[in-house]
Enzyme design. Structure first.
Site, mmCIF file in Angstrom:
data_model
loop_
_atom_site.group_PDB
_atom_site.id
_atom_site.type_symbol
_atom_site.label_atom_id
_atom_site.label_comp_id
_atom_site.label_asym_id
_atom_site.label_seq_id
_atom_site.Cartn_x
_atom_site.Cartn_y
_atom_site.Cartn_z
ATOM 1 N N ASP A 1 -41.331 -11.914 14.074
ATOM 2 C CA ASP A 1 -40.176 -11.781 13.171
ATOM 3 C C ASP A 1 -40.338 -12.731 11.996
ATOM 4 O O ASP A 1 -39.389 -13.395 11.581
ATOM 5 C CB ASP A 1 -38.874 -12.058 13.924
ATOM 6 C CG ASP A 1 -37.632 -11.662 13.107
ATOM 7 O OD1 ASP A 1 -37.756 -10.778 12.232
ATOM 8 O OD2 ASP A 1 -36.553 -12.248 13.335
ATOM 9 N N ASP B 1 -37.057 -19.899 14.869
ATOM 10 C CA ASP B 1 -36.587 -18.677 15.538
ATOM 11 C C ASP B 1 -37.727 -17.958 16.236
ATOM 12 O O ASP B 1 -38.176 -16.892 15.820
ATOM 13 C CB ASP B 1 -35.900 -17.737 14.538
ATOM 14 C CG ASP B 1 -34.552 -18.277 14.086
ATOM 15 O OD1 ASP B 1 -34.001 -19.149 14.780
ATOM 16 O OD2 ASP B 1 -34.058 -17.829 13.047
#
Length: 258
Positions: free
Chosen positions: A191, A207
């Site tokens: 991501d 993240d």
């Protein structure tokens, strides 16, 4: 019980645990974040002397909220995954093909607990490989404690909002992180974008809950997407390398490693 009374009850419960609530008026999202599950996890982390101060939110989202905190005067980030609003289907896509967590079944709560553990594990692998990520400190249930990346309680900006002098150098640096993540940590971020990179003098990857091991059935597709995202963003500011060449080099290097 009214909202103000509920806030006061929350503050009393947290402070009774020996944790100072800092800037309590800024903790706007605690109503639906600090549920019973989260409070139980918080109790355990506090009793282990891992949290001494809880401050206001650093970031808020549907999946998780990150709060500023302190442990013995040192800044930490307290990431709390929200059990009730977690995206069950999206999380399952990343967990199901990961041999470390493929046996996880059942409730949304079990999935969120596994996801929290997964992010801790991914950050640990990346940190051990020398990649600039928040150092993971501890986790319990749906709470992850990490190193705070920022100064004076203000987090470093996302890459998209940062003042970058040399985009070409930063682009090469991030590609180096991707390669080290792949070759040494044996992970694909999955991501990667200007939203999940912080910048202060150098880039930091954040993240990493969705990061997958190289044997995940979609690892190659996620790697392609990461490279495309990087090239899409940096092509506005500097020359970028050929996507296929980057991927060929990475995958070839990864296969040569034991």
């Amino acid at each position: 019980m009214g909202r103000e009374e509920e806030h006061e009850r929350f503050d009393r419960e947290i402070e009774a645990m020996g944790v100072r609530v800092k800037d309590a008026n800024t903790v706007k999202v605690r109503d639906d974040v600090f549920d019973e599950v989260t409070l139980m996890a918080l109790y355990k982390l506090v009793h282990k002397k891992l949290i001494s101060v809880i401050g206001g939110p650093i970031s808020t989202g549907k999946e998780a909220n990150v709060f500023y905190g302190e442990r013995d005067g040192q800044g930490i980030a307290i990431k709390i995954y929200r059990v009730q609003t977690a995206n069950f289907k999206a999380m399952n896509e990343y967990l199901a093909g990961d041999r470390r967590f493929s046996s996880v079944r059942g409730t949304r709560k079990a999935l969120v607990f596994a996801w929290t553990k997964k992010e801790y594990s991914n950050l640990a692998r990346a940190h051990e490989a020398g990649i600039p990520v928040p150092e993971p400190l501890a986790f319990d249930r749906n709470i992850l404690l990490m190193q705070f990346l920022g100064r004076d309680e203000i987090p470093y900006p996302q890459l998209r909002n940062a003042d970058v002098e040399d985009y070409a150098a930063v682009y090469r640096e991030i590609l180096g992180y991707v390669e080290r993540l792949y070759r040494e940590a044996r992970l694909v971020h999955a991501d990667l974008s200007e939203y999940n990179i912080l910048y202060h003098e150098k880039p930091y990857l954040i993240d990493m809950g969705q990061a997958v091991t190289l044997d995940h059935p979609r690892a190659s597709a996620f790697l392609v997407r990461d490279i495309k995202n990087l090239n899409r963003y940096f092509s506005r500011y500097c020359d970028v390398a050929d996507e296929e060449e980057i991927i060929r080099t990475l995958i070839g290097a990864g296969r040569r490693e034991p």
